[in-house]
Write an enzyme that holds these catalytic residues in place. Structure first.
Site, PDB file in Angstrom:
ATOM      1  N   LYS A  10       0.855  -0.508  -0.045  1.00  0.00           N
ATOM      2  CA  LYS A  10      -0.277  -0.047   0.381  1.00  0.00           C
ATOM      3  C   LYS A  10       0.927   1.440  -0.275  1.00  0.00           C
ATOM      4  O   LYS A  10       2.238   0.986   0.466  1.00  0.00           O
ATOM      5  CB  LYS A  10      -1.075  -0.083   1.656  1.00  0.00           C
ATOM      6  CG  LYS A  10      -2.322  -1.935   1.129  1.00  0.00           C
ATOM      7  CD  LYS A  10      -2.541  -1.149   2.501  1.00  0.00           C
ATOM      8  CE  LYS A  10      -4.150  -2.743   2.595  1.00  0.00           C
ATOM      9  NZ  LYS A  10      -5.057  -2.132   3.470  1.00  0.00           N
ATOM     10  N   TYR A  50     -11.960  -0.826  -3.437  1.00  0.00           N
ATOM     11  CA  TYR A  50     -12.721  -1.362  -2.463  1.00  0.00           C
ATOM     12  C   TYR A  50     -14.143  -0.983  -2.271  1.00  0.00           C
ATOM     13  O   TYR A  50     -14.897  -0.843  -0.787  1.00  0.00           O
ATOM     14  CB  TYR A  50     -12.272  -0.736  -0.926  1.00  0.00           C
ATOM     15  CG  TYR A  50     -10.872  -0.722  -0.894  1.00  0.00           C
ATOM     16  CD1 TYR A  50     -10.603  -2.347  -0.615  1.00  0.00           C
ATOM     17  CD2 TYR A  50      -9.812   0.537  -0.212  1.00  0.00           C
ATOM     18  CE1 TYR A  50     -10.015  -2.797   0.496  1.00  0.00           C
ATOM     19  CE2 TYR A  50      -8.523  -0.511   0.372  1.00  0.00           C
ATOM     20  CZ  TYR A  50      -9.018  -1.913   0.799  1.00  0.00           C
ATOM     21  OH  TYR A  50      -7.572  -2.322   1.452  1.00  0.00           O
ATOM     22  N   PHE A  58     -15.007   3.552   7.466  1.00  0.00           N
ATOM     23  CA  PHE A  58     -13.701   3.883   6.732  1.00  0.00           C
ATOM     24  C   PHE A  58     -14.088   4.258   5.626  1.00  0.00           C
ATOM     25  O   PHE A  58     -12.728   4.392   4.951  1.00  0.00           O
ATOM     26  CB  PHE A  58     -13.131   2.885   7.577  1.00  0.00           C
ATOM     27  CG  PHE A  58     -13.220   1.701   7.455  1.00  0.00           C
ATOM     28  CD1 PHE A  58     -12.795   0.744   5.891  1.00  0.00           C
ATOM     29  CD2 PHE A  58     -14.084   0.325   8.153  1.00  0.00           C
ATOM     30  CE1 PHE A  58     -13.147  -0.385   5.326  1.00  0.00           C
ATOM     31  CE2 PHE A  58     -13.916  -0.853   7.764  1.00  0.00           C
ATOM     32  CZ  PHE A  58     -13.478  -1.259   6.269  1.00  0.00           C
ATOM     33  N   ARG A  86      -2.322 -14.562   3.863  1.00  0.00           N
ATOM     34  CA  ARG A  86      -3.321 -14.121   4.618  1.00  0.00           C
ATOM     35  C   ARG A  86      -2.772 -13.588   6.509  1.00  0.00           C
ATOM     36  O   ARG A  86      -2.201 -13.639   7.809  1.00  0.00           O
ATOM     37  CB  ARG A  86      -4.333 -14.253   5.315  1.00  0.00           C
ATOM     38  CG  ARG A  86      -4.815 -13.396   4.048  1.00  0.00           C
ATOM     39  CD  ARG A  86      -6.492 -13.524   3.570  1.00  0.00           C
ATOM     40  NE  ARG A  86      -7.139 -12.850   5.267  1.00  0.00           N
ATOM     41  CZ  ARG A  86      -7.257 -11.180   4.945  1.00  0.00           C
ATOM     42  NH1 ARG A  86      -7.351 -10.530   3.723  1.00  0.00           N
ATOM     43  NH2 ARG A  86      -7.625 -10.428   5.374  1.00  0.00           N
ATOM     44  N   THR A  92      -6.003  -7.582  10.092  1.00  0.00           N
ATOM     45  CA  THR A  92      -6.379  -6.339   9.480  1.00  0.00           C
ATOM     46  C   THR A  92      -5.779  -5.043  10.786  1.00  0.00           C
ATOM     47  O   THR A  92      -5.414  -4.192  10.194  1.00  0.00           O
ATOM     48  CB  THR A  92      -8.355  -5.749   9.339  1.00  0.00           C
ATOM     49  OG1 THR A  92      -8.520  -6.807   8.852  1.00  0.00           O
ATOM     50  CG2 THR A  92      -7.780  -4.715   8.966  1.00  0.00           C
ATOM     51  N   ARG A 103       2.220  -7.472   8.987  1.00  0.00           N
ATOM     52  CA  ARG A 103       1.902  -6.264   9.507  1.00  0.00           C
ATOM     53  C   ARG A 103       1.373  -5.276  11.152  1.00  0.00           C
ATOM     54  O   ARG A 103       2.181  -4.471  11.554  1.00  0.00           O
ATOM     55  CB  ARG A 103      -0.127  -6.496   9.410  1.00  0.00           C
ATOM     56  CG  ARG A 103      -0.697  -6.518   8.319  1.00  0.00           C
ATOM     57  CD  ARG A 103      -2.158  -6.235   8.036  1.00  0.00           C
ATOM     58  NE  ARG A 103      -2.170  -5.804   6.496  1.00  0.00           N
ATOM     59  CZ  ARG A 103      -3.647  -5.910   6.237  1.00  0.00           C
ATOM     60  NH1 ARG A 103      -4.444  -7.014   6.700  1.00  0.00           N
ATOM     61  NH2 ARG A 103      -4.243  -5.777   5.720  1.00  0.00           N
ATOM     62  N   ASN A 113      -1.738  -0.285   7.277  1.00  0.00           N
ATOM     63  CA  ASN A 113      -1.073  -1.555   7.386  1.00  0.00           C
ATOM     64  C   ASN A 113      -0.527  -2.029   6.353  1.00  0.00           C
ATOM     65  O   ASN A 113      -0.125  -3.277   6.333  1.00  0.00           O
ATOM     66  CB  ASN A 113      -2.617  -2.168   7.461  1.00  0.00           C
ATOM     67  CG  ASN A 113      -4.046  -2.623   7.030  1.00  0.00           C
ATOM     68  OD1 ASN A 113      -3.832  -1.852   5.835  1.00  0.00           O
ATOM     69  ND2 ASN A 113      -5.011  -3.422   6.832  1.00  0.00           N
ATOM     70  N   HIS A 116      -1.949  -5.048   1.547  1.00  0.00           N
ATOM     71  CA  HIS A 116      -3.366  -5.829   1.197  1.00  0.00           C
ATOM     72  C   HIS A 116      -3.346  -7.194   0.715  1.00  0.00           C
ATOM     73  O   HIS A 116      -2.312  -7.999  -0.136  1.00  0.00           O
ATOM     74  CB  HIS A 116      -3.823  -5.754   0.144  1.00  0.00           C
ATOM     75  CG  HIS A 116      -5.522  -5.655  -0.229  1.00  0.00           C
ATOM     76  ND1 HIS A 116      -6.146  -5.910   0.561  1.00  0.00           N
ATOM     77  CD2 HIS A 116      -5.587  -7.093  -1.768  1.00  0.00           C
ATOM     78  CE1 HIS A 116      -7.601  -6.911  -0.916  1.00  0.00           C
ATOM     79  NE2 HIS A 116      -6.957  -7.375  -1.568  1.00  0.00           N
ATOM     80  N   GLU A 127     -10.361  -8.993  -7.795  1.00  0.00           N
ATOM     81  CA  GLU A 127      -9.251  -8.269  -7.293  1.00  0.00           C
ATOM     82  C   GLU A 127      -7.906  -8.276  -8.897  1.00  0.00           C
ATOM     83  O   GLU A 127      -7.344  -7.330  -8.656  1.00  0.00           O
ATOM     84  CB  GLU A 127      -8.306  -8.087  -5.995  1.00  0.00           C
ATOM     85  CG  GLU A 127      -9.540  -7.993  -4.538  1.00  0.00           C
ATOM     86  CD  GLU A 127      -9.344  -8.036  -3.476  1.00  0.00           C
ATOM     87  OE1 GLU A 127      -9.432  -8.025  -3.050  1.00  0.00           O
ATOM     88  OE2 GLU A 127      -8.289  -8.815  -3.411  1.00  0.00           O
TER      89      GLU A 127
HETATM   90  P1  ADP Z   1      -8.257  -6.915   5.212  1.00  0.00           P
HETATM   91  O1  ADP Z   1      -7.213  -5.571   4.764  1.00  0.00           O
HETATM   92  O2  ADP Z   1      -7.982  -7.273   6.529  1.00  0.00           O
HETATM   93  O3  ADP Z   1      -9.124  -7.494   4.436  1.00  0.00           O
HETATM   94  P2  ADP Z   1     -10.940  -4.744   5.244  1.00  0.00           P
HETATM   95  O4  ADP Z   1     -10.910  -6.147   4.433  1.00  0.00           O
HETATM   96  O5  ADP Z   1     -11.323  -5.556   6.306  1.00  0.00           O
HETATM   97  O6  ADP Z   1      -8.950  -5.323   6.210  1.00  0.00           O
HETATM   98  O7  ADP Z   1     -10.661  -3.439   5.452  1.00  0.00           O
HETATM   99  C1  ADP Z   1      -9.733  -3.423   3.883  1.00  0.00           C
HETATM  100  C2  ADP Z   1      -9.005  -1.940   4.738  1.00  0.00           C
HETATM  101  O8  ADP Z   1      -9.539  -1.125   5.151  1.00  0.00           O
HETATM  102  C3  ADP Z   1      -7.989  -2.507   5.963  1.00  0.00           C
HETATM  103  O9  ADP Z   1      -6.985  -3.056   5.598  1.00  0.00           O
HETATM  104  C4  ADP Z   1      -7.746  -0.799   6.326  1.00  0.00           C
HETATM  105  O10 ADP Z   1      -6.097  -0.955   5.554  1.00  0.00           O
HETATM  106  C5  ADP Z   1      -8.911  -0.143   6.394  1.00  0.00           C
HETATM  107  N1  ADP Z   1      -9.663  -0.251   7.139  1.00  0.00           N
HETATM  108  C6  ADP Z   1     -10.108  -1.568   8.172  1.00  0.00           C
HETATM  109  N2  ADP Z   1     -10.866  -1.626   9.365  1.00  0.00           N
HETATM  110  C7  ADP Z   1     -10.911  -0.351   9.225  1.00  0.00           C
HETATM  111  C8  ADP Z   1     -11.022   0.901  10.231  1.00  0.00           C
HETATM  112  N3  ADP Z   1     -11.873   0.118  11.220  1.00  0.00           N
HETATM  113  N4  ADP Z   1     -11.032   2.084  10.396  1.00  0.00           N
HETATM  114  C9  ADP Z   1     -10.035   2.225   9.503  1.00  0.00           C
HETATM  115  N5  ADP Z   1      -9.504   1.310   8.443  1.00  0.00           N
HETATM  116  C10 ADP Z   1     -10.165  -0.031   8.222  1.00  0.00           C
HETATM  117 MG    MG Z   2      -9.597  -7.793   2.812  1.00  0.00          MG
END
Ligand code: ADP
Ligand code: MG
Length: 138
Positions: A10, A50, A58, A86, A92, A103, A113, A116, A127
């Protein structure tokens, strides 16, 4: 089953010179890179990526973040690679991520973080096709 998954370094990871660190960990764990490029998404492209998170609190912030600078998009291929990657990436929220995960070691924020990773076969396919065409996958 041999799968493909989408990994992204990212904008925070690129800005902090963590591209090599992330790729080193992926290759070190035996994950195979079959495609890779640097891109800079605009806001609309980040929203498209997204889309599954549209409406969540968010969404605006994470799509601003994802369009704030270049990313490195990577396709990984291998046996059970969606779950394996993962695991290497970590939870996350870096505060919940296991020791030794990307992470846990590098994230600074639940949003920023560093990486992705696709969460399912279906989303990996969507994706991968969002960023790559067949000629770019080796
Ligand atoms: P992951 O990337 O672990 O699959 P998600 O798909 O739930 O997580 O979320 C996508 C991205 O959105 C996360 O990697 C993070 O950058 C952001 N994100 C997720 N949850 C939050 C939150 N509660 N507050 C702020 N940013 C968030
Ligand atoms: Mg995700």
């Amino acid at each position: 089953m041999v799968e493909r998954t989408l990994s992204i370094v990212k904008p925070d990871g690129v800005m902090r010179n963590l591209i090599g660190e992330v790729i080193g960990r992926l290759e070190g764990e035996g994950l195979k890179i079959v495609a890779m490029k640097m891109i800079h998404m605009n806001k609309a492209q980040a929203k498209g990526f997204y889309k599954v998170h549209e409406g969540k609190p968010f969404f605006e912030s994470v799509t601003d973040f994802m369009s704030s600078g270049p990313c490195v998009v990577i396709i990984l291929e291998g046996e059970n690679v969606i779950a394996r990657y993962r695991e290497i990436m970590g939870a996350t929220n870096y505060k919940d991520a296991a020791e030794g995960t990307i992470r846990r070691d590098f994230a600074t924020d639940i949003e920023k973080n560093v990486v992705h990773g696709s969460d399912s076969l279906e989303n990996a396919d969507i994706e991968i096709n969002y960023f790559f065409n067949a000629l770019e996958i080796h």
